[in-house]
Write a protein that holds these residues in place. Structure first.
Motif, PDB file in Angstrom:
ATOM      1  N   ARG A 279       0.852  -1.168  -0.067  1.00 19.89           N
ATOM      2  CA  ARG A 279       0.152   0.295   0.069  1.00 19.89           C
ATOM      3  C   ARG A 279       0.966   1.241  -0.067  1.00 19.89           C
ATOM      4  NH1 ARG A 279      -5.103  -1.087   4.159  1.00 19.89           N
ATOM      5  NH2 ARG A 279      -6.045  -2.849   2.880  1.00 19.89           N
ATOM      6  N   LEU A 280       1.715   1.338   0.896  1.00 17.31           N
ATOM      7  CA  LEU A 280       2.701   2.351   0.729  1.00 17.31           C
ATOM      8  C   LEU A 280       3.481   2.691  -0.695  1.00 17.31           C
ATOM      9  CD1 LEU A 280       4.541   2.001   4.103  1.00 17.31           C
ATOM     10  CD2 LEU A 280       2.957   3.731   3.653  1.00 17.31           C
ATOM     11  N   THR A 281       3.803   1.892  -1.390  1.00 18.60           N
ATOM     12  CA  THR A 281       4.345   1.623  -2.625  1.00 18.60           C
ATOM     13  C   THR A 281       3.358   2.237  -3.596  1.00 18.60           C
ATOM     14  OG1 THR A 281       5.682  -0.298  -2.267  1.00 18.60           O
ATOM     15  CG2 THR A 281       5.773   0.507  -4.525  1.00 18.60           C
ATOM     16  N   ARG A 282       2.291   1.534  -3.511  1.00 15.90           N
ATOM     17  CA  ARG A 282       0.968   2.484  -4.153  1.00 15.90           C
ATOM     18  C   ARG A 282       0.867   3.540  -4.140  1.00 15.90           C
ATOM     19  NH1 ARG A 282      -2.941  -2.811  -3.520  1.00 15.90           N
ATOM     20  NH2 ARG A 282      -1.838  -4.414  -5.099  1.00 15.90           N
ATOM     21  N   THR A 283       0.798   4.115  -3.044  1.00 18.50           N
ATOM     22  CA  THR A 283       0.636   5.608  -2.539  1.00 18.50           C
ATOM     23  C   THR A 283       1.789   6.652  -2.992  1.00 18.50           C
ATOM     24  OG1 THR A 283      -0.754   4.926  -0.600  1.00 18.50           O
ATOM     25  CG2 THR A 283       0.416   7.209  -0.678  1.00 18.50           C
ATOM     26  N   ALA A 284       2.973   5.950  -2.915  1.00 12.64           N
ATOM     27  CA  ALA A 284       4.124   6.765  -3.051  1.00 12.64           C
ATOM     28  C   ALA A 284       4.178   6.846  -4.821  1.00 12.64           C
ATOM     29  CB  ALA A 284       5.521   6.015  -2.811  1.00 12.64           C
ATOM     30  N   ALA A 289       3.301  10.104  -9.799  1.00 11.89           N
ATOM     31  CA  ALA A 289       2.477  10.411 -11.126  1.00 11.89           C
ATOM     32  C   ALA A 289       1.691  11.772 -11.217  1.00 11.89           C
ATOM     33  CB  ALA A 289       1.471   9.394 -11.529  1.00 11.89           C
ATOM     34  N   ALA A 290       1.162  12.117 -10.245  1.00 14.14           N
ATOM     35  CA  ALA A 290       0.354  13.388  -9.714  1.00 14.14           C
ATOM     36  C   ALA A 290       1.527  14.547  -9.981  1.00 14.14           C
ATOM     37  CB  ALA A 290      -0.362  13.197  -8.748  1.00 14.14           C
ATOM     38  N   SER A 291       2.862  14.244  -9.322  1.00 12.75           N
ATOM     39  CA  SER A 291       3.870  15.083  -9.192  1.00 12.75           C
ATOM     40  C   SER A 291       3.927  15.957 -10.767  1.00 12.75           C
ATOM     41  CB  SER A 291       5.115  14.976  -8.472  1.00 12.75           C
ATOM     42  OG  SER A 291       5.741  13.865  -9.594  1.00 12.75           O
ATOM     43  N   PHE A 292       3.954  15.017 -11.832  1.00  9.91           N
ATOM     44  CA  PHE A 292       4.117  15.303 -13.041  1.00  9.91           C
ATOM     45  C   PHE A 292       3.073  16.589 -13.550  1.00  9.91           C
ATOM     46  CE2 PHE A 292       7.450  12.359 -12.796  1.00  9.91           C
ATOM     47  CZ  PHE A 292       8.628  12.961 -13.775  1.00  9.91           C
ATOM     48  N   ALA A 293       2.037  16.385 -13.020  1.00  7.75           N
ATOM     49  CA  ALA A 293       0.914  17.462 -13.508  1.00  7.75           C
ATOM     50  C   ALA A 293       1.500  18.797 -12.630  1.00  7.75           C
ATOM     51  CB  ALA A 293      -0.353  17.011 -12.761  1.00  7.75           C
ATOM     52  N   ALA A 294       1.943  18.696 -11.604  1.00  7.07           N
ATOM     53  CA  ALA A 294       2.440  19.772 -11.152  1.00  7.07           C
ATOM     54  C   ALA A 294       3.677  20.669 -11.677  1.00  7.07           C
ATOM     55  CB  ALA A 294       2.747  19.785  -9.568  1.00  7.07           C
ATOM     56  N   LEU A 295       4.504  19.668 -12.297  1.00 11.57           N
ATOM     57  CA  LEU A 295       5.549  19.953 -13.003  1.00 11.57           C
ATOM     58  C   LEU A 295       5.268  20.557 -14.303  1.00 11.57           C
ATOM     59  CD1 LEU A 295       8.087  16.957 -12.202  1.00 11.57           C
ATOM     60  CD2 LEU A 295       8.135  19.274 -11.407  1.00 11.57           C
ATOM     61  N   TRP A 296       4.290  19.967 -14.907  1.00 11.42           N
ATOM     62  CA  TRP A 296       3.624  20.542 -16.209  1.00 11.42           C
ATOM     63  C   TRP A 296       3.397  22.074 -15.819  1.00 11.42           C
ATOM     64  CZ3 TRP A 296      -1.292  21.770 -17.432  1.00 11.42           C
ATOM     65  CH2 TRP A 296      -1.669  22.022 -18.881  1.00 11.42           C
ATOM     66  N   ALA A 297       2.533  22.126 -14.942  1.00 11.88           N
ATOM     67  CA  ALA A 297       2.137  23.541 -14.621  1.00 11.88           C
ATOM     68  C   ALA A 297       3.243  24.565 -14.189  1.00 11.88           C
ATOM     69  CB  ALA A 297       0.958  23.540 -13.285  1.00 11.88           C
ATOM     70  N   GLY A 298       4.496  24.002 -13.855  1.00 12.19           N
ATOM     71  CA  GLY A 298       5.664  24.615 -13.408  1.00 12.19           C
ATOM     72  C   GLY A 298       6.292  25.313 -14.675  1.00 12.19           C
ATOM     73  N   GLU A 299       5.823  24.891 -15.993  1.00 10.79           N
ATOM     74  CA  GLU A 299       6.629  25.235 -17.153  1.00 10.79           C
ATOM     75  C   GLU A 299       6.683  26.719 -17.188  1.00 10.79           C
ATOM     76  OE1 GLU A 299       6.428  24.870 -21.942  1.00 10.79           O
ATOM     77  OE2 GLU A 299       4.793  24.289 -20.722  1.00 10.79           O
ATOM     78  N   HIS A 300       5.604  27.489 -16.612  1.00 10.52           N
ATOM     79  CA  HIS A 300       5.740  28.878 -16.340  1.00 10.52           C
ATOM     80  C   HIS A 300       5.576  29.438 -15.043  1.00 10.52           C
ATOM     81  CE1 HIS A 300       5.627  29.108 -20.883  1.00 10.52           C
ATOM     82  NE2 HIS A 300       4.760  28.238 -20.818  1.00 10.52           N
ATOM     83  N   HIS A 301       5.623  28.636 -13.976  1.00  3.27           N
ATOM     84  CA  HIS A 301       5.158  29.361 -12.680  1.00  3.27           C
ATOM     85  C   HIS A 301       5.920  28.448 -11.939  1.00  3.27           C
ATOM     86  CE1 HIS A 301       1.658  31.186 -13.977  1.00  3.27           C
ATOM     87  NE2 HIS A 301       1.287  30.215 -14.751  1.00  3.27           N
ATOM     88  N   VAL A 302       6.914  29.151 -11.152  1.00  2.00           N
ATOM     89  CA  VAL A 302       7.938  28.702 -10.334  1.00  2.00           C
ATOM     90  C   VAL A 302       7.543  27.917  -8.978  1.00  2.00           C
ATOM     91  CG1 VAL A 302       8.418  30.623  -8.833  1.00  2.00           C
ATOM     92  CG2 VAL A 302      10.327  28.951  -9.175  1.00  2.00           C
ATOM     93  N   ALA A 303       6.194  28.465  -8.576  1.00  2.00           N
ATOM     94  CA  ALA A 303       5.816  27.622  -7.355  1.00  2.00           C
ATOM     95  C   ALA A 303       5.136  26.069  -7.453  1.00  2.00           C
ATOM     96  CB  ALA A 303       4.583  28.478  -6.872  1.00  2.00           C
ATOM     97  N   TRP A 304       4.553  25.997  -8.869  1.00  2.00           N
ATOM     98  CA  TRP A 304       4.376  24.855  -9.312  1.00  2.00           C
ATOM     99  C   TRP A 304       5.489  23.788  -9.420  1.00  2.00           C
ATOM    100  CZ3 TRP A 304      -0.163  22.683  -8.027  1.00  2.00           C
ATOM    101  CH2 TRP A 304      -1.326  23.421  -7.891  1.00  2.00           C
ATOM    102  N   LEU A 305       6.503  24.480 -10.024  1.00  2.00           N
ATOM    103  CA  LEU A 305       7.751  23.739 -10.397  1.00  2.00           C
ATOM    104  C   LEU A 305       8.250  23.173  -9.004  1.00  2.00           C
ATOM    105  CD1 LEU A 305       9.790  22.944 -12.558  1.00  2.00           C
ATOM    106  CD2 LEU A 305      11.053  24.917 -11.807  1.00  2.00           C
ATOM    107  N   LEU A 306       8.408  24.012  -7.918  1.00  2.00           N
ATOM    108  CA  LEU A 306       8.954  23.483  -6.656  1.00  2.00           C
ATOM    109  C   LEU A 306       8.093  22.349  -5.903  1.00  2.00           C
ATOM    110  CD1 LEU A 306       9.990  26.952  -5.512  1.00  2.00           C
ATOM    111  CD2 LEU A 306      11.499  25.308  -6.572  1.00  2.00           C
ATOM    112  N   ILE A 307       6.585  22.777  -6.263  1.00  2.00           N
ATOM    113  CA  ILE A 307       5.970  21.682  -5.331  1.00  2.00           C
ATOM    114  C   ILE A 307       6.088  20.534  -6.262  1.00  2.00           C
ATOM    115  CG2 ILE A 307       3.195  21.046  -5.144  1.00  2.00           C
ATOM    116  CD1 ILE A 307       2.816  24.015  -4.672  1.00  2.00           C
ATOM    117  N   GLY A 308       5.937  20.388  -7.494  1.00  2.00           N
ATOM    118  CA  GLY A 308       5.979  19.377  -8.323  1.00  2.00           C
ATOM    119  C   GLY A 308       7.284  18.404  -8.086  1.00  2.00           C
ATOM    120  N   LEU A 309       8.471  19.213  -7.957  1.00  2.00           N
ATOM    121  CA  LEU A 309       9.908  18.663  -7.741  1.00  2.00           C
ATOM    122  C   LEU A 309       9.848  18.158  -6.464  1.00  2.00           C
ATOM    123  CD1 LEU A 309      12.768  18.372  -8.454  1.00  2.00           C
ATOM    124  CD2 LEU A 309      13.221  20.535  -7.803  1.00  2.00           C
ATOM    125  N   LEU A 310       9.399  18.645  -5.594  1.00  2.00           N
ATOM    126  CA  LEU A 310       9.540  18.015  -4.142  1.00  2.00           C
ATOM    127  C   LEU A 310       8.530  16.639  -3.948  1.00  2.00           C
ATOM    128  CD1 LEU A 310      10.292  18.059  -0.878  1.00  2.00           C
ATOM    129  CD2 LEU A 310       8.316  19.900  -0.812  1.00  2.00           C
TER     130      LEU A 310
END
Length: 390
Positions: A279-284, A289-310
């Motif tokens: 279960r922990l592995t599935r959660t991670a 997978a969701a983090s790359f949505a934040a990274l995509w939004a971070g193309e022009h917004h540094v806050a989303w880039l930092l959230i997605g990277l973390l």
């Protein structure tokens, strides 16, 4: 074949020291990444183009040929020889005047550093009691992942002040000191197994062929590391363009955010000793997978880039830790387990690092983020495969 099990008397202080050695050694593999342009300016156009590739080749060879020695040779003298060889390769890099010498030294750094770090983790896991193994691995990973991520920051800052040669010369000195410290601190112990080298290699192949759980966890790790490679192989390409237009030092400092994800490895290790690892592995993986949505939004917004990277870095690190906490419980021949798991894991990173720039060239940052999310989605699907073990 005779099996010799070392006493499980490892102290937390010793594990922290091993984790520090792990972090400082693995950093040697990554110092070159933000310095390729600077090195090529010094040695000639394109002189450093293949430096990362030869290091990865050395890494892969170490996993196959050297890491299995960790079961059949005393680890203390083996690690001392490998660290001294790594220090020599770093000094050779600092003194290199030709591309050929630079690449030869880079391959040797990959070979020796990879062998050291992949012998240290199973060593710590072997000394820890079964209900402490996750904590020990978590501490080791915190040290190792911090070394990986901060290496880029250190390289960017030191080279900007003193030049790239000074960086590698300093790394050589630090690595020699590590050899001395570990030789004095590590307790002498006989090898875990008494058998010839060829027999050990054959047994490693048999282990991969017969353990379905080992293969499955290895492929999950490979997919997660591929996603990591997709991001880091393209991040510099995107961040040097508008609206960011970052330089090498700024890109290196970005790794400080990712380093926060490494801090999560230690408490997660304690959780992995008690909780449902599937279960922990599935959660991670879902978080990754969701983090790359934040990274995509971070193309022009540094806050989303930092959230997605973390989030991405935390997810990949967590998956790696959970995989190892399962894998190192499969068999007492932990160097064999490390050889199999880390070979597949590393190949995943190589594939991701190669595919990332291609995706960026074809479809830009959106395609890059889709590729990274796809790798993690594949890993998530693999966790639902039927198996007799957790």
């Amino acid at each position: 074949m005779t099996t010799v099990r070392p006493p499980r008397t490892v102290s937390r202080k010793t594990v922290r020291l091993l984790a520090t050695a792990y972090g400082l050694t693995i950093a040697n593999l990554y110092y070159c990444q933000p310095l390729l342009t600077e090195i090529s300016r010094s040695l000639g156009p394109h002189a450093a183009d293949h430096l990362i590739a030869v290091g990865q080749l050395g890494y892969a060879l170490a996993l196959i040929l050297i890491v299995p020695l960790g079961d059949i040779l005393p680890r203390r003298p083996l690690l001392a020889v490998l660290l001294c060889s790594d220090a020599a390769a770093l000094a050779l890099t600092a003194a290199a005047r030709t591309a050929g010498l630079l690449l030869a030294a880079g391959a040797l750094i990959g070979l020796t550093a990879a062998a050291v770090v992949n012998i240290l983790i199973p060593y710590a896991a072997a000394l820890a009691a079964p209900d402490e193994r996750g904590r020990a691995i978590g501490t080791m990973l915190t040290g190792g992942l911090t070394g990986v991520l901060l290496s880029r920051t250190v390289a960017g800052l030191v080279s900007q002040v003193a030049g790239w040669r000074a960086l590698f010369a300093a790394a050589a000195v630090v690595t020699m000191l590590l050899a001395v410290v570990l030789t004095r601190v590590m307790p002498p112990a006989p090898p875990d197994l008494a058998l010839p080298y060829r027999a050990q290699l054959r047994a490693t192949v048999r282990l991969a062929a017969t353990h379905r759980l080992l293969r499955r966890r290895s492929f999950i790790g490979a997919c997660s590391f591929a996603a990591f490679g997709v991001f880091w192989s393209t991040a510099a390409l995107r961040l040097t363009e508008p609206p960011y237009e970052y330089g090498p030092a700024q890109i290196g400092l970005l790794a400080l955010v990712a380093a926060a994800g490494a801090v999560a490895a230690r408490p997660l290790g304690r959780t992995a000793d008690r909780a449902d690892r599937v279960r922990l592995t599935r959660t991670a993986l879902a978080l990754g997978a969701a983090s790359f949505a934040a990274l995509w939004a971070g193309e022009h917004h540094v806050a989303w880039l930092l959230i997605g990277l973390l989030a991405m870095d935390t997810a990949v690190n967590a998956t790696h830790l959970l995989n190892m906490s399962v894998v190192y419980g499969i068999d007492d021949a932990r160097a064999r387990l490390a050889s199999v798991y880390m070979t597949v894991y590393t190949l995943g990173g190589v594939i991701g690092a190669a595919a990332g720039p291609s995706a960026y060239a074809v479809g830009g940052w959106s395609a890059t983020c889709l590729l990274g999310a796809a790798f993690l989605a594949i890993a998530l699907v693999l966790t639902f495969a039927r198996t007799e073990n957790p």
